[in-house]
Design an enzyme around this catalytic site. Structure first.
Site: not given
Ligand code: PLP
Length: 391
Positions: A74, A184, A330
């Site tokens: 993400g 999410q 966090c």
């Molecule tokens: N965007 C959101 C809303 C997230 O909750 C997260 C991870 O917690 C990310 C982006 C980042 O994703 P990744 O852990 O695959 O880099």
């Protein structure tokens, strides 16, 4: 002494690899291999598998296979969307300016800061106390020339769902590209590029039962983004590098499961979340449930118990075998006050007490009951500690 029962209620952080996904992945950790760019039979086997997974992911997201760009997760998808769209605009001679909501994940916020560091500009659009985008402020931002608006689909701390279809329509009318971080949302609420008119959409594998380290950016039109990596030209040159075929195969399988099971799972999760919140109000009458009356993704409950510090309660819960997280972001193990709760004007002492419980595919009523059994004791000890520290 019996073994402590372990209950995992932190699925918004990461969720276990689904057995069906592990099964699809297994051959790619052993006998089956190949570089998807190689012309020989090993390469062709990898290409066929990656293309099949791409079709499954595209179908689950209401997109076309040639709109899928696989990333490492993400974070990378968000960076490619925000910085890539800003750079593409600059290359076209358009404004080097992006607008992001105040409650975005750090992956979007920090990417937007990078746009500013590169000489561009970032506008931060506030949210209301319910956590919903301030749409008048969006309209103000759209009156300035923008390369991109980025507003997340479901917030990772409080679960609030934004009206992405409406925001997409406003951006479209203003001629501005719209990105939504659906990390999410995917698998928990229906997510469709086609139906919402979005231009860019980020997702992450490890939130839906694929392993960590694979994700995707869905790109309506490739001219909207410039690459951040440069190399061998794979994935239309937008994300060069040897494709992570095992990860892609796993993501494709997880996406199939999300598409097939998502609607029923959403009902189950919402029931469990409502049960949790209802019992919380009975057990801890002064509990404050964040974004209680806003549209929310079904897997996240965020609440504060006044007079506690979240890290103390979390430690007590961990000792009792229950894993959940603080409401505050966090990152790399350090707990900072949550920018999301601050943007929603939650008073600082309550923000410092925030806990996030997030449910997953395998969460049961017994898991919720375990949390409810140990939470009052954890709260009592946390309050006693806070009182002792103040004395
Ligand atoms: N965007 C959101 C809303 C997230 O909750 C997260 C991870 O917690 C990310 C982006 C980042 O994703 P990744 O852990 O695959 O880099």
């Amino acid at each position: 002494m019996g073994a402590t029962r372990l209950t995992y209620l932190d699925h918004a952080a990461t969720t276990p690899v689904r057995p069906e996904v592990a099964e699809a992945l297994r051959p790619w950790l052993g006998p089956t291999f190949g570089n998807a760019s190689s012309a020989h039979r090993f390469g062709r086997t990898a290409r066929v598998a990656a293309d099949e997974a791409k079709r499954a992911l595209a179908a689950a997201l209401g997109a076309e296979p040639n709109q899928v760009i696989f990333t490492s997760g993400g974070t990378e998808a968000d960076n490619l969307a925000v910085v890539g769209a800003a750079l593409a605009a600059r290359e076209r001679g358009d404004p080097f300016r992006v607008a992001v909501s105040a409650i975005e994940h750090k992956a979007v916020l920090e990417a937007a800061h990078w746009v500013t560091a590169l000489g561009g500009e970032t506008i931060v659009i506030p949210v209301t106390s319910s956590g919903l985008l301030d749409e008048a402020a969006l309209d103000d931002a759209l009156r300035r020339d923008l390369a991109l608006v980025s507003v997340m689909w479901a917030n990772n701390e409080v679960g609030v769902l934004q009206p992405v279809g409406r925001i997409a329509a406003r951006c479209r009318a203003a001629g501005v590209a719209f990105h939504s971080d659906a990390v999410q949302a995917f698998g928990r609420v229906p997510v469709s590029l086609r139906e919402t008119g979005l231009d860019l959409l980020s997702i992450s594998g490890h939130k839906i039962g694929a392993p960590q380290g694979i994700g995707a950016l869905i790109v309506r039109e490739r001219r909207l983004v410039a690459p951040l990596q440069h190399g061998g030209g794979q994935q239309y040159g937008l994300r060069p590098g040897t494709e992570n075929v095992p990860g892609i195969v796993a993501l494709g399988r997880a996406a199939e499961l999300a598409a097939a099971e998502g609607p029923a799972l959403a009902v189950t999760l919402a029931r469990l979340r409502d049960l949790l919140e209802c019992r919380l109000r009975e057990l801890l009458p002064d509990v404050v449930i964040h974004a209680e009356y806003s549209p929310r993704a079904p897997h996240i409950a965020s609440f504060s118990v006044p007079g506690t510090e979240s890290d103390v309660v979390l430690m007590q819960l961990d000792l009792a075998g229950v894993a959940c997280s603080a409401g505050s972001a966090c990152s790399s193990g350090t707990t900072e006050p949550s920018h999301v709760l601050a943007a929603m004007e939650v008073p600082e002492p309550l923000a410092r007490a925030a806990l996030r419980v997030s449910l997953g595919h395998d969460t049961t009523a017994a898991d919720v009951a375990h949390l409810l059994e140990v939470l009052p004791g954890a709260v009592t000890r946390a309050r006693a500690l806070a009182a002792a520290l103040q004395a």
